[in-house]
Design a protein around this motif. Sequence first.
Motif, short mmCIF file in Angstrom:
data_model
loop_
_atom_site.label_atom_id
_atom_site.label_comp_id
_atom_site.label_asym_id
_atom_site.label_seq_id
_atom_site.Cartn_x
_atom_site.Cartn_y
_atom_site.Cartn_z
N ARG A 1 -46.91 -7.11 12.60
CA ARG A 1 -47.76 -6.09 12.65
C ARG A 1 -49.04 -6.09 11.56
O ARG A 1 -48.59 -6.58 10.44
CB ARG A 1 -46.92 -4.82 12.25
N ALA A 2 -50.16 -5.94 11.98
CA ALA A 2 -51.18 -5.97 11.05
C ALA A 2 -52.41 -5.52 11.90
O ALA A 2 -52.35 -4.56 12.41
CB ALA A 2 -51.60 -7.59 10.97
N SER A 3 -53.60 -5.64 11.25
CA SER A 3 -54.82 -4.98 11.61
C SER A 3 -55.06 -5.51 13.10
O SER A 3 -54.29 -6.40 13.65
CB SER A 3 -56.00 -5.43 10.87
N ASP A 4 -56.18 -5.17 13.76
CA ASP A 4 -56.50 -5.39 15.11
C ASP A 4 -56.96 -6.64 15.39
O ASP A 4 -57.18 -7.04 16.34
CB ASP A 4 -57.30 -4.18 15.79
N ARG A 5 -57.36 -7.47 14.16
CA ARG A 5 -57.87 -8.76 14.27
C ARG A 5 -56.91 -9.78 13.37
O ARG A 5 -57.21 -9.52 12.33
CB ARG A 5 -59.39 -8.85 14.01
N VAL A 6 -56.29 -10.50 13.80
CA VAL A 6 -55.48 -11.55 13.11
C VAL A 6 -55.80 -13.00 13.39
O VAL A 6 -55.78 -13.41 14.40
CB VAL A 6 -54.08 -11.24 13.44
N MET A 7 -55.92 -13.76 12.39
CA MET A 7 -55.84 -15.13 12.22
C MET A 7 -54.62 -15.83 11.74
O MET A 7 -54.09 -15.42 10.86
CB MET A 7 -56.90 -15.64 11.56
N ILE A 8 -54.18 -16.78 12.52
CA ILE A 8 -52.86 -17.49 12.18
C ILE A 8 -52.99 -19.06 12.14
O ILE A 8 -53.52 -19.52 12.85
CB ILE A 8 -51.69 -17.09 13.27
N TYR A 9 -52.52 -19.34 11.07
CA TYR A 9 -52.52 -20.95 10.90
C TYR A 9 -51.10 -21.43 10.77
O TYR A 9 -50.16 -20.97 10.20
CB TYR A 9 -53.17 -21.30 9.58
N VAL A 10 -51.11 -22.68 11.78
CA VAL A 10 -49.79 -23.36 11.58
C VAL A 10 -49.88 -24.74 11.14
O VAL A 10 -50.64 -25.34 11.84
CB VAL A 10 -49.18 -23.27 12.90
N ASP A 11 -49.31 -25.00 10.17
CA ASP A 11 -49.62 -26.45 9.62
C ASP A 11 -48.20 -27.11 9.30
O ASP A 11 -47.57 -27.00 8.43
CB ASP A 11 -50.31 -26.30 8.11
N PRO B 1 -54.16 -28.53 10.38
CA PRO B 1 -53.47 -27.35 10.94
C PRO B 1 -54.27 -26.76 12.14
O PRO B 1 -55.40 -26.86 12.26
CB PRO B 1 -53.78 -26.40 9.58
N TYR B 2 -53.40 -25.98 12.85
CA TYR B 2 -53.89 -25.14 13.85
C TYR B 2 -54.37 -23.77 13.67
O TYR B 2 -53.83 -23.18 12.82
CB TYR B 2 -52.68 -25.26 15.01
N LEU B 3 -55.38 -23.33 14.33
CA LEU B 3 -55.90 -22.10 14.18
C LEU B 3 -55.42 -21.30 15.56
O LEU B 3 -55.84 -21.54 16.52
CB LEU B 3 -57.51 -22.31 13.98
N MET B 4 -55.16 -19.94 15.08
CA MET B 4 -54.73 -19.05 16.24
C MET B 4 -55.56 -17.59 15.83
O MET B 4 -55.54 -17.54 14.86
CB MET B 4 -53.49 -18.75 16.50
N TYR B 5 -56.06 -17.02 16.94
CA TYR B 5 -56.65 -15.71 16.85
C TYR B 5 -56.02 -14.75 17.94
O TYR B 5 -55.86 -15.18 18.95
CB TYR B 5 -58.17 -16.05 17.19
N HIS B 6 -55.82 -13.54 17.35
CA HIS B 6 -55.32 -12.44 18.18
C HIS B 6 -56.14 -11.35 17.87
O HIS B 6 -56.26 -10.81 16.78
CB HIS B 6 -53.88 -12.22 17.94
N LEU B 7 -56.24 -10.49 18.90
CA LEU B 7 -56.73 -9.16 18.75
C LEU B 7 -56.07 -8.10 19.71
O LEU B 7 -55.57 -8.39 20.65
CB LEU B 7 -58.32 -9.26 19.86
N TYR B 8 -55.74 -7.17 18.81
CA TYR B 8 -55.00 -5.93 19.29
C TYR B 8 -56.18 -4.95 19.80
O TYR B 8 -57.05 -4.67 18.91
CB TYR B 8 -54.26 -5.28 18.44
#
Length: 866
Positions: A756-766, A790-797
């Motif tokens: 759960r976070a704001s409506d725009r989230v960046m996720i890094y997996v390393d 590292p991998y970069l992911m973006y999610h929009l709610y």
Amino acid sequence: MAFSTFDITSEKDAGKFREKKWPWYGAPIYAVICFALFYVSVLPSFYSYPDMLHQRDEAQHPDEFIGERSMKQLAEYAAIGNKMSGSIANEVHTVNFLLRELQKIVDESRSDLYDIEVEKQYSSGSLFLFGSAMSYSNVSNVVVKISRKSQQNDNYLLVNSHYDSEVGTPAVSDDGVMVVIMLEALRVISRSEKPLAHPVVFLFNGAEEACMLGSHGFITQHRWAKNCKALVNLDSAGAGGREILFQTGPNHPWLAKYYHRSAPHPFANSMAEELFQNNFIPSDTDFRIFRDYGSVPGLDMAHALNGYVYHTKYDNFKSIERGTYQSTGENVLPLVWALANAPELDDTAAHEEGHTVFYDFVGWFMLTYTESVSIAINVTVCVLSLLCIGLSLYLMSVDDGADALKAIFLRFGIIFLVQLGTVLAACGLTILVAVFMQAVGLSESWYYGHWMIFGLYFCTLFFVLGLLPAIYIGWTKRQTNMKLDQTISCFMHAHCIVMILLCIIMTSMSIRSGYFPMIGVFFYTISVLLQITLKLSLKKSYFVTSHLICQVLPFIYYTYMCYAILIVFVPMQGRDGPDSSPDVLLSVFIIYMTMHFAGFLIPIMHKFRKPKIIFSVFGALTIIFIIIATTSAGFPFVKELAAQRYYVLHTTRTFHNADNTVKQDSGFYIQPVDTRLGELDDTTFKNREPSSWTEATCAAEPFCGLPIYSGRWIDWKDSARWIYSTAPELPMNIELTQVSKASVAANKVRYEFSLRASDRVMIYVDPLAGVRVSDWSFDKTPLDEAHTPPYLMYHLYSLTEEPFDFWVELEHEESHAQGPYFKLVVSEHFLYHKEHYTEDFRAFLDTFPEWTYTTDWFSSLESWVL
């Protein structure tokens, strides 16, 4: 006396062959005439717009686009303000605005002729784009389909624009003006008795600025998507003006032909398409999504005037060029009608015939043809030109006996080498000036003051293109009995051969922009043919007159193209990134554009006395303009009109270390987006930046522990600045729950999370050493293509309270069974919550000079070792 290249003649004999030169003061007059031709032909054509049609005159203009109505609708759209995907302004107020206007259209439509269906679409999905695995939840679109009751057809035309905006901008041009133009086009069609053989889907998409997620949601999930067979995409990178067609197809030349037949105000160029598709332009459009995820061919059109306002608060109603509404509407409406009635829509696969070459001539008319036809044209023109040049050289020797022909060709060979060396030297010196300007920190001095471009780069080109041949002509004038006109003609013949070589090379490499040198070769060949005809019929070629008459049209075209590219390209350099080379790129564009006309006009200046002094003036001007660039007159940035851009994020960071310790800090993350990196050293950054802040964090954390918001920022991070500060006030904190951790094999472990976070989230997996990611719930492209972590992911709610659930599966070496396995980083971004700015953040933003523009928000980053 037998002609010989190397004969040393007496002063008296040589004088017989040297025509009387024109007075030196004719040279500046000649230059002024060239400038005047540019100002009276190119500029009026570039800024030419039709008269706006008003609602009061609508009865006299049935089936025509009414620009005034679009203008009024845009004023209402602008009043909503910023419209970021996920915000109330976008998802409620803008959607309601569209639904109101669409209901008016339905109420006023010919219901006896048309069925009009209006839908709101909400979609969720995932894709890979811009180096990131992206996903989205509940993204909105407004979709309309109009079809003729009497003509049912399952093949649709799709017309797309977007109503959402970037950070802090009301998005009036990008893309509000296209939204209202679509509304008016739909209204006119819905009231007309003209045929409509295929249904038209008008997609108002709500998430283009959010990585083009709205178009992806439509083309992969909407029930009408599979029926859409062709596309008209409408976007913007400026503040209106004439929209340019800059992408077609791919491999569907019939689309450009319909534009050619339908658009009364053409502005189109396949060179722009090649520049765009080779990443010379730092933007993208929904066209990519429809092409890559729906295999829908189409036309991509955008406004690009005054790109300084792009993605800023200055993209407002008053910044729109008033002629935009009528001009674009008069192109879009007949184009939509034509394509909706195109029989090709019924079987688009049967009309895949390769790429298209297309270009307008100063907006007066347009040419389109297939790539195969382009090859035939280019080769034919080049061969004919070589034959004409050969005949011209033969006629030079016809009066001097048999031995003269060999001498003429020998001398021409020398002149060709001189001209080739001159072109290479001119290119080299121009690029060298650009490299020098960047090396000494004076790049982009032309960013607002376009007049600086003339002195820095055009003058450098003119200087070398004129001076080296002038030196050669002066050195050899007593060693040959070739007339001055013949020598000048040989230099232009030589330059034409250089252009022929360029055309052939580009054509052989399947570069469709090979048409560009072909045009210059074509018109020069006409002038040579005219001179040959006059020589044979009247015994006099009228060399200068006939040549200059034939150079009028190519001069107008090339200067028009040069001006158009500079108008579009220059503002983009202010946001092309700190790792770009704007001066070098600009100098290359100018070289390419200018060589096509300068090589045929500058040689005429050798007819004037004192040519070396005349050309040296251009060199002196280059030096003067370099000096000007060091003064305030050469400072590139201007308040509101051409500001220097920065991203500024007020950030708090929390690092959970492997030893269970926690480190926290807060600061301002400043990301420059151009190459003038030292402009704030004496103001905003003075005495405020810690020394060597990046080394330890960059070594320990993915992407230096920075809250990266775009894949491009990864390449820019070395130029980022960090200033420690108090923490931002967050409306909500990152809530990451590890739902489960389970071994799925002897050397595999799977983590499941709920976020759960704001409506725009960046996720890094390393993944750590000895570990690799074998699977996950995100788009699998980075894993399938073996991207480097590292991998970069973006999610929009978007207006949803549902958490974002995801999982990661890791494969580890047997010796690494106990972990830890990877670093997981989550950053949340609050892009439209200015009411939560702290006093410290507001005070810091106030330290930026008035000639800067900040795209600012606040964020939070949290890192775990798992």
